[in-house]
Design a protein around this motif. Structure first.
Motif, PDB file in Angstrom:
ATOM      1  N   PRO A  28      48.130  38.671  34.190  1.00  0.00           N
ATOM      2  CA  PRO A  28      48.917  38.105  33.086  1.00  0.00           C
ATOM      3  C   PRO A  28      50.110  37.272  33.543  1.00  0.00           C
ATOM      4  O   PRO A  28      50.574  36.404  32.794  1.00  0.00           O
ATOM      5  CB  PRO A  28      49.380  39.358  32.318  1.00  0.00           C
ATOM      6  N   GLN A  29      50.617  37.492  34.766  1.00  0.00           N
ATOM      7  CA  GLN A  29      51.767  36.729  35.227  1.00  0.00           C
ATOM      8  C   GLN A  29      51.457  35.239  35.353  1.00  0.00           C
ATOM      9  O   GLN A  29      52.364  34.398  35.316  1.00  0.00           O
ATOM     10  CB  GLN A  29      52.298  37.266  36.564  1.00  0.00           C
ATOM     11  N   LEU A  30      50.142  34.919  35.495  1.00  0.00           N
ATOM     12  CA  LEU A  30      49.785  33.501  35.558  1.00  0.00           C
ATOM     13  C   LEU A  30      50.067  32.803  34.234  1.00  0.00           C
ATOM     14  O   LEU A  30      50.368  31.609  34.202  1.00  0.00           O
ATOM     15  CB  LEU A  30      48.302  33.336  35.923  1.00  0.00           C
ATOM     16  N   THR A  31      49.948  33.552  33.141  1.00  0.00           N
ATOM     17  CA  THR A  31      50.238  32.980  31.832  1.00  0.00           C
ATOM     18  C   THR A  31      51.667  32.463  31.784  1.00  0.00           C
ATOM     19  O   THR A  31      51.963  31.474  31.094  1.00  0.00           O
ATOM     20  CB  THR A  31      50.016  34.025  30.724  1.00  0.00           C
ATOM     21  N   GLU A  32      52.563  33.117  32.512  1.00  0.00           N
ATOM     22  CA  GLU A  32      53.961  32.681  32.531  1.00  0.00           C
ATOM     23  C   GLU A  32      54.083  31.258  33.068  1.00  0.00           C
ATOM     24  O   GLU A  32      54.895  30.472  32.570  1.00  0.00           O
ATOM     25  CB  GLU A  32      54.794  33.638  33.377  1.00  0.00           C
ATOM     26  N   ALA A  77      49.777  32.928  42.522  1.00  0.00           N
ATOM     27  CA  ALA A  77      48.985  34.160  42.575  1.00  0.00           C
ATOM     28  C   ALA A  77      48.615  34.504  44.009  1.00  0.00           C
ATOM     29  O   ALA A  77      48.657  35.673  44.419  1.00  0.00           O
ATOM     30  CB  ALA A  77      47.728  34.003  41.724  1.00  0.00           C
ATOM     31  N   LEU A  78      48.268  33.513  44.791  1.00  0.00           N
ATOM     32  CA  LEU A  78      47.945  33.738  46.196  1.00  0.00           C
ATOM     33  C   LEU A  78      49.181  34.210  46.969  1.00  0.00           C
ATOM     34  O   LEU A  78      49.105  35.141  47.778  1.00  0.00           O
ATOM     35  CB  LEU A  78      47.402  32.448  46.817  1.00  0.00           C
ATOM     36  N   ALA A  79      50.321  33.574  46.696  1.00  0.00           N
ATOM     37  CA  ALA A  79      51.553  33.963  47.387  1.00  0.00           C
ATOM     38  C   ALA A  79      51.944  35.400  47.064  1.00  0.00           C
ATOM     39  O   ALA A  79      52.459  36.125  47.930  1.00  0.00           O
ATOM     40  CB  ALA A  79      52.682  33.008  47.013  1.00  0.00           C
ATOM     41  N   ALA A  80      51.691  35.817  45.815  1.00  0.00           N
ATOM     42  CA  ALA A  80      52.012  37.192  45.413  1.00  0.00           C
ATOM     43  C   ALA A  80      51.203  38.204  46.207  1.00  0.00           C
ATOM     44  O   ALA A  80      51.614  39.365  46.357  1.00  0.00           O
ATOM     45  CB  ALA A  80      51.759  37.377  43.921  1.00  0.00           C
ATOM     46  N   GLU A  81      50.055  37.779  46.734  1.00  0.00           N
ATOM     47  CA  GLU A  81      49.211  38.652  47.552  1.00  0.00           C
ATOM     48  C   GLU A  81      49.432  38.406  49.043  1.00  0.00           C
ATOM     49  O   GLU A  81      48.677  38.889  49.886  1.00  0.00           O
ATOM     50  CB  GLU A  81      47.738  38.423  47.206  1.00  0.00           C
ATOM     51  N   GLY A  82      50.460  37.607  49.356  1.00  0.00           N
ATOM     52  CA  GLY A  82      50.794  37.373  50.756  1.00  0.00           C
ATOM     53  C   GLY A  82      50.000  36.273  51.430  1.00  0.00           C
ATOM     54  O   GLY A  82      50.049  36.138  52.654  1.00  0.00           O
ATOM     55  N   ASN A 305      38.732  31.340  40.346  1.00  0.00           N
ATOM     56  CA  ASN A 305      38.545  32.391  39.347  1.00  0.00           C
ATOM     57  C   ASN A 305      38.936  33.728  39.975  1.00  0.00           C
ATOM     58  O   ASN A 305      39.330  33.799  41.148  1.00  0.00           O
ATOM     59  CB  ASN A 305      37.100  32.422  38.832  1.00  0.00           C
ATOM     60  N   THR A 306      38.829  34.794  39.180  1.00  0.00           N
ATOM     61  CA  THR A 306      39.284  36.110  39.641  1.00  0.00           C
ATOM     62  C   THR A 306      38.541  36.581  40.883  1.00  0.00           C
ATOM     63  O   THR A 306      39.147  37.053  41.850  1.00  0.00           O
ATOM     64  CB  THR A 306      39.130  37.146  38.515  1.00  0.00           C
ATOM     65  N   ASN A 307      37.217  36.484  40.888  1.00  0.00           N
ATOM     66  CA  ASN A 307      36.440  36.957  42.038  1.00  0.00           C
ATOM     67  C   ASN A 307      36.770  36.173  43.301  1.00  0.00           C
ATOM     68  O   ASN A 307      36.863  36.741  44.396  1.00  0.00           O
ATOM     69  CB  ASN A 307      34.945  36.872  41.731  1.00  0.00           C
ATOM     70  N   GLU A 308      36.940  34.872  43.161  1.00  0.00           N
ATOM     71  CA  GLU A 308      37.264  34.039  44.330  1.00  0.00           C
ATOM     72  C   GLU A 308      38.677  34.353  44.833  1.00  0.00           C
ATOM     73  O   GLU A 308      38.919  34.380  46.044  1.00  0.00           O
ATOM     74  CB  GLU A 308      37.119  32.564  43.971  1.00  0.00           C
ATOM     75  N   LEU A 309      39.598  34.599  43.910  1.00  0.00           N
ATOM     76  CA  LEU A 309      40.955  34.981  44.303  1.00  0.00           C
ATOM     77  C   LEU A 309      40.945  36.293  45.074  1.00  0.00           C
ATOM     78  O   LEU A 309      41.609  36.432  46.112  1.00  0.00           O
ATOM     79  CB  LEU A 309      41.846  35.096  43.060  1.00  0.00           C
ATOM     80  N   ARG A 310      40.156  37.264  44.598  1.00  0.00           N
ATOM     81  CA  ARG A 310      40.057  38.547  45.303  1.00  0.00           C
ATOM     82  C   ARG A 310      39.444  38.379  46.681  1.00  0.00           C
ATOM     83  O   ARG A 310      39.859  39.035  47.649  1.00  0.00           O
ATOM     84  CB  ARG A 310      39.228  39.515  44.476  1.00  0.00           C
ATOM     85  N   ALA A 311      38.456  37.486  46.775  1.00  0.00           N
ATOM     86  CA  ALA A 311      37.815  37.264  48.072  1.00  0.00           C
ATOM     87  C   ALA A 311      38.788  36.648  49.081  1.00  0.00           C
ATOM     88  O   ALA A 311      38.801  37.023  50.259  1.00  0.00           O
ATOM     89  CB  ALA A 311      36.602  36.356  47.898  1.00  0.00           C
ATOM     90  N   VAL A 312      39.607  35.708  48.616  1.00  0.00           N
ATOM     91  CA  VAL A 312      40.564  35.054  49.508  1.00  0.00           C
ATOM     92  C   VAL A 312      41.669  36.010  49.931  1.00  0.00           C
ATOM     93  O   VAL A 312      42.088  36.035  51.087  1.00  0.00           O
ATOM     94  CB  VAL A 312      41.165  33.798  48.834  1.00  0.00           C
ATOM     95  N   THR A 313      42.141  36.826  48.994  1.00  0.00           N
ATOM     96  CA  THR A 313      43.264  37.724  49.286  1.00  0.00           C
ATOM     97  C   THR A 313      42.828  39.070  49.863  1.00  0.00           C
ATOM     98  O   THR A 313      43.659  39.821  50.365  1.00  0.00           O
ATOM     99  CB  THR A 313      44.081  37.988  48.006  1.00  0.00           C
ATOM    100  N   GLY A 314      41.535  39.367  49.752  1.00  0.00           N
ATOM    101  CA  GLY A 314      41.043  40.640  50.264  1.00  0.00           C
ATOM    102  C   GLY A 314      41.426  41.812  49.402  1.00  0.00           C
ATOM    103  O   GLY A 314      41.529  42.952  49.879  1.00  0.00           O
ATOM    104  N   THR A 315      41.607  41.572  48.094  1.00  0.00           N
ATOM    105  CA  THR A 315      41.966  42.635  47.166  1.00  0.00           C
ATOM    106  C   THR A 315      40.785  42.973  46.267  1.00  0.00           C
ATOM    107  O   THR A 315      39.877  42.168  46.079  1.00  0.00           O
ATOM    108  CB  THR A 315      43.164  42.234  46.288  1.00  0.00           C
ATOM    109  N   ARG A 316      40.838  44.149  45.659  1.00  0.00           N
ATOM    110  CA  ARG A 316      39.762  44.602  44.774  1.00  0.00           C
ATOM    111  C   ARG A 316      40.123  44.453  43.299  1.00  0.00           C
ATOM    112  O   ARG A 316      39.250  44.445  42.449  1.00  0.00           O
ATOM    113  CB  ARG A 316      39.431  46.076  45.053  1.00  0.00           C
ATOM    114  N   GLY A 317      41.392  44.401  42.990  1.00  0.00           N
ATOM    115  CA  GLY A 317      41.765  44.355  41.583  1.00  0.00           C
ATOM    116  C   GLY A 317      43.067  43.635  41.390  1.00  0.00           C
ATOM    117  O   GLY A 317      43.567  42.990  42.269  1.00  0.00           O
TER     118      GLY A 317
END
Length: 317
Positions: A28-32, A77-82, A305-317
């Motif tokens: 939701p922070q992306l909406t900001e 969003a990417l920066a928030a995940e480092g 998209n969400t799945n691609e963002l998770r793949a790049v950042t290595g996160t699950r959720g």
């Protein structure tokens, strides 16, 4: 020198209705970011991006601001995940997103400029019919030779215009100009068995002299932009080189609308830094495809998209 990540940002034409919907639900922070740009510019972003309709999203005035904002939001969003870039670049419109991502220009400053740019280009499209076509299967030198052999003339005897607009890859070149001339050049390329010319679904003759009125309109705005040396190096798709001199770069940016996009040079410059990976920050995989035509072995990750963002950042959720 080897770097970890390079971020590249696509230009107009990569947008589609529904992009960002999953991300806004998941993060939701992306909406900001989207709402902030809407407040700063007074233009809608979320509604045409998520709901369209397609004709509205395809309009230059809408598409450019939506794509710019989407790329800026994804970068945050990417920066928030480092995950941050060590090098940035953008294709045409995407250069403004790269300026923000690299710290060369603030989000608000860039958003206001993108709105002016889109409005000026849309007026040019309305005032004079133009077209573009992607020429595949041959090199840009051959395309230039065909352009020289077929200058074309309008019925009133005035010269028509057709130029190389995008040096996209060693075997893909985009031509732009008067719709009739672009069609004529495309037919010549086919009949001479040089390559394949695919008409593009665009509103006008971007990166051609037909955009000169838009360029003139933006000159004062670009001259007054508070550009600063960014925290992240940037490769300009206008020159294909690293931005080192702000004065020279400001001049290049002022002529960006009519100047060709040197993406092949840009890709080679990025690849010269031996990035461990390149992240295409935005919808689609257009730049991934073009860069792989320069170096098929380079690791390139889409991030739209969400799945691609998770793949790049290595996160699950």
């Amino acid at each position: 020198m080897s770097i970890k990540s390079a971020f590249v940002y696509p230009g107009q034409g990569s947008q589609f209705v529904g992009m960002g919907a999953d991300l806004m639900h998941d993060r939701p922070q992306l909406t900001e970011v989207f709402e902030h740009v809407e407040a700063v510019t007074g233009r809608p972003v979320i509604e045409p991006m998520v709901h369209g309709p397609e004709d509205r999203l395809r309009e230059t005035r809408t598409a450019q601001l939506v794509l710019f904002t989407f790329g800026a939001a994804m970068t945050r969003a990417l920066a928030a995940e480092g995950v941050v870039p060590q090098l940035v670049a953008g294709h045409s419109l995407g250069e403004f997103t790269a300026l923000v991502a690299g710290g060369w220009l603030d989000l608000d400053e860039a958003a206001a400029t993108v709105v002016q740019r889109a409005d000026a280009m849309a007026r040019c499209c309305h005032e004079r019919a133009g077209g573009m076509a992607a020429v595949m299967g041959t090199d840009p030198e051959e395309v230039a030779q065909v352009l020289a052999r077929h200058p074309g003339r309008r019925d009133d005897g005035r010269p028509r215009t057709a130029v190389i607009a995008n040096y996209n890859s060693p075997r893909q070149t985009v031509i732009s100009g008067d719709a009739a001339t672009v069609e004529e050049i495309g037919e010549a390329i086919r009949t001479e068995s040089i390559g394949v010319a695919q008409p593009l679904s665009v509103a006008g003759a971007f990166h051609s002299p037909l955009m000169r009125p838009a360029q003139d309109t933006l000159m004062a705005t670009i001259a007054g932009l508070p550009l600063r040396r960014g925290h992240t190096p940037m490769v300009s798709s206008v020159t294909g080189g690293l931005v080192t001199d702000l004065g020279h770069y400001r001049d290049a940016l002022a002529h960006q609308i009519t100047a060709p996009v040197h993406w092949t040079r840009t890709a080679r410059r990025i690849l010269g830094h031996r990035p461990h990976r390149i992240v295409e920050v935005g919808p689609g995989t257009t730049l991934r495809s073009l860069i792989r035509k320069v170096d098929r072995g380079q690791e390139i990750h889409p991030c739209g998209n969400t799945n691609e963002l998770r793949a790049v950042t290595g996160t699950r959720g």
